[in-house]
Design a protein around this motif. Structure first.
Motif, PDB file in Angstrom:
ATOM      1  N   THR A 246       0.866  -1.185   0.000  1.00  0.00           N
ATOM      2  CA  THR A 246       0.000   0.000   0.000  1.00  0.00           C
ATOM      3  C   THR A 246       0.890   1.219   0.000  1.00  0.00           C
ATOM      4  O   THR A 246       1.819   1.312   0.816  1.00  0.00           O
ATOM      5  CB  THR A 246      -0.917   0.028   1.239  1.00  0.00           C
ATOM      6  N   ILE A 248       0.033   4.754   0.416  1.00  0.00           N
ATOM      7  CA  ILE A 248      -0.315   5.612   1.546  1.00  0.00           C
ATOM      8  C   ILE A 248      -1.594   5.093   2.175  1.00  0.00           C
ATOM      9  O   ILE A 248      -2.574   4.830   1.474  1.00  0.00           O
ATOM     10  CB  ILE A 248      -0.521   7.079   1.112  1.00  0.00           C
ATOM     11  N   ILE A 259      -2.295  15.656   1.180  1.00  0.00           N
ATOM     12  CA  ILE A 259      -1.400  14.813   0.394  1.00  0.00           C
ATOM     13  C   ILE A 259      -1.326  15.432  -0.998  1.00  0.00           C
ATOM     14  O   ILE A 259      -2.267  15.353  -1.779  1.00  0.00           O
ATOM     15  CB  ILE A 259      -1.906  13.367   0.322  1.00  0.00           C
ATOM     16  N   ILE A 275       2.576   8.468  -6.922  1.00  0.00           N
ATOM     17  CA  ILE A 275       2.175   7.308  -6.114  1.00  0.00           C
ATOM     18  C   ILE A 275       1.785   6.208  -7.092  1.00  0.00           C
ATOM     19  O   ILE A 275       0.644   6.121  -7.557  1.00  0.00           O
ATOM     20  CB  ILE A 275       1.006   7.672  -5.186  1.00  0.00           C
ATOM     21  N   VAL A 282      -3.500   4.843  -2.776  1.00  0.00           N
ATOM     22  CA  VAL A 282      -3.866   5.568  -1.556  1.00  0.00           C
ATOM     23  C   VAL A 282      -5.130   4.942  -0.999  1.00  0.00           C
ATOM     24  O   VAL A 282      -6.120   4.770  -1.726  1.00  0.00           O
ATOM     25  CB  VAL A 282      -4.119   7.063  -1.829  1.00  0.00           C
ATOM     26  N   LEU A 293      -6.586  15.032  -0.992  1.00  0.00           N
ATOM     27  CA  LEU A 293      -5.652  14.388  -1.908  1.00  0.00           C
ATOM     28  C   LEU A 293      -5.710  15.182  -3.206  1.00  0.00           C
ATOM     29  O   LEU A 293      -6.706  15.118  -3.933  1.00  0.00           O
ATOM     30  CB  LEU A 293      -6.064  12.931  -2.126  1.00  0.00           C
ATOM     31  N   ASN A 296      -1.739  15.116  -7.437  1.00  0.00           N
ATOM     32  CA  ASN A 296      -0.801  13.996  -7.512  1.00  0.00           C
ATOM     33  C   ASN A 296      -0.924  13.241  -8.826  1.00  0.00           C
ATOM     34  O   ASN A 296      -1.945  13.303  -9.512  1.00  0.00           O
ATOM     35  CB  ASN A 296      -1.068  13.036  -6.354  1.00  0.00           C
ATOM     36  N   ILE A 298      -1.141   9.441  -9.800  1.00  0.00           N
ATOM     37  CA  ILE A 298      -1.431   8.166  -9.159  1.00  0.00           C
ATOM     38  C   ILE A 298      -1.618   7.122 -10.251  1.00  0.00           C
ATOM     39  O   ILE A 298      -2.671   7.039 -10.885  1.00  0.00           O
ATOM     40  CB  ILE A 298      -2.680   8.271  -8.263  1.00  0.00           C
ATOM     41  N   VAL A 315      -7.123   4.918  -5.832  1.00  0.00           N
ATOM     42  CA  VAL A 315      -7.584   5.477  -4.560  1.00  0.00           C
ATOM     43  C   VAL A 315      -8.742   4.622  -4.064  1.00  0.00           C
ATOM     44  O   VAL A 315      -9.678   4.344  -4.815  1.00  0.00           O
ATOM     45  CB  VAL A 315      -8.057   6.945  -4.715  1.00  0.00           C
TER      46      VAL A 315
END
Length: 357
Positions: A246, A248, A259, A275, A282, A293, A296, A298, A315
């Protein structure tokens, strides 16, 4: 001077203990190893909840390590206690832990005993890694692996104090930045006002980046008003995958944490976390509320153009309410792309999802 360090090993409790006072310097020592830095001679054998090979208590403005190879401490090979370095109590502020190998041998390529860094019991305003003053910031990051900290197994950096900074470190990877160790937890933050990564002030922002790889859980975020910005989570220094199971985890009762980017129009791209290549990107769980969040990448590489998707969800929100994914201001939207199952999966209520790609 190079070669002036000590071998501080085989002690029943602490290797080096600083209690009260301040402005001390600990550099170039082998703490918990033999003279070669390759084999263990552990400190903190008794293993109480306050023992640590290097222990700073109610003491301020101490420097552990530095920005040269000669200043580097090897804090490794030690017995299960608080791990490698512990900074504790309200009187401990302004301490810097920089340029050390914590939990590895002298080469930085092999795990040796227990490592880790703990900030606890009200310690505040301390730096683990880059301090961002523009002076030798490129040499201030620590390599931190293989740990037991704050009475909980497997945390490389464990912060329960307030207003501390963790920046520019290598968490879970070898000194080369491309090969992996295996750890349980990368960083755990449960205090308030702490920062992991950059403050985007225009000085050494990219050097503030912490790489968090090869952990069962990369970053566990609790507490309130903490900021996680500008890090790579699941990628090594060459942007190659080194997954965390994982990336975060925003845990129960975490409130008001950020974040990514604050989307204020000032260096928002620098605040972006990447990420990617984790099991889950996340995860926000249980009673976590009012966390953001934003901004980012991701599931992509740092350019946002190459698929490095997380293996399941980008997420995942479960059993919580009132969190925000993205936003309407420029720079607030996340790029959530290339993840193998679902970009955003919600088992939550009152969640705001806006402006994402």
């Amino acid at each position: 001077a190079d070669g002036a360090g000590n071998v501080v090993s085989g002690n029943f409790r602490y290797g080096i203990s600083i209690v009260d006072g301040g402005n001390n310097v600990i550099q170039g020592n082998l703490v918990g190893t033999d003279i070669s830095g390759s084999d263990s001679i552990p400190n903190a054998k008794v293993g109480t909840t306050t023992d640590a090979p290097i222990f700073i208590a109610n003491s301020s403005n101490n420097l552990v390590g530095g920005s040269t190879a000669g200043a580097r401490n090897i804090v490794s090979g030690n017995a299960p206690s608080l791990g490698g370095i512990s900074i504790a109590y309200e009187g401990s502020t302004g301490n810097r832990v920089q340029g050390n190998y914590v939990g590895t041998d002298i080469s930085g390529t092999e795990v040796l005993g227990f490592g880790g860094v703990t900030i606890a019991f009200g310690a505040s305003g301390n730096f683990i890694g880059v301090d961002g003053d523009g002076i030798n910031d490129d040499r201030e990051g620590n390599v931190i692996v293989g740990v037991l900290a704050n009475r909980n197994l497997g945390r490389n950096v464990n912060v329960s104090g307030d207003n501390n900074v963790i920046a520019g470190n290598n968490i879970g990877r070898k000194v080369s930045g491309t090969a992996q160790f295996e750890n349980d937890f990368g960083i755990t933050v449960s205090g308030s006002g702490n920062r992991v990564g950059t403050n985007a002030d225009g000085t050494s922002d990219e050097l503030d980046r912490t790489l968090i790889v090869s952990n069962k859980l990369g970053l566990e975020l609790g507490g309130t008003d903490n900021v996680v910005a500008g890090n790579w989570i699941g990628l090594d220094a060459n942007a190659q995958p080194l997954k965390n199971n994982t990336g975060i985890l925003v845990r129960s009762a975490a409130t008001g944490n950020l974040i990514g980017s604050n989307a204020d129009g000032l260096r928002d791209a620098v605040e972006r976390n990447v990420i990617s290549a984790n099991g889950v990107g996340v995860q926000i769980v249980d009673a976590a509320i009012d966390n953001v969040l934003a901004g980012n990448y991701i599931g992509t590489d740092p350019s946002g153009t190459i698929d490095l998707g997380n293996e399941t969800y980008g997420v995942l929100l479960s059993r919580n309410a009132g969190n925000t994914i993205g936003g309407t201001r420029p720079g607030a939207g996340n790029v959530i792309s290339g993840n193998d199952l679902t970009g955003i999966r919600m088992q939550a209520s009152d969640t705001l999802v806006q402006g994402n790609f």
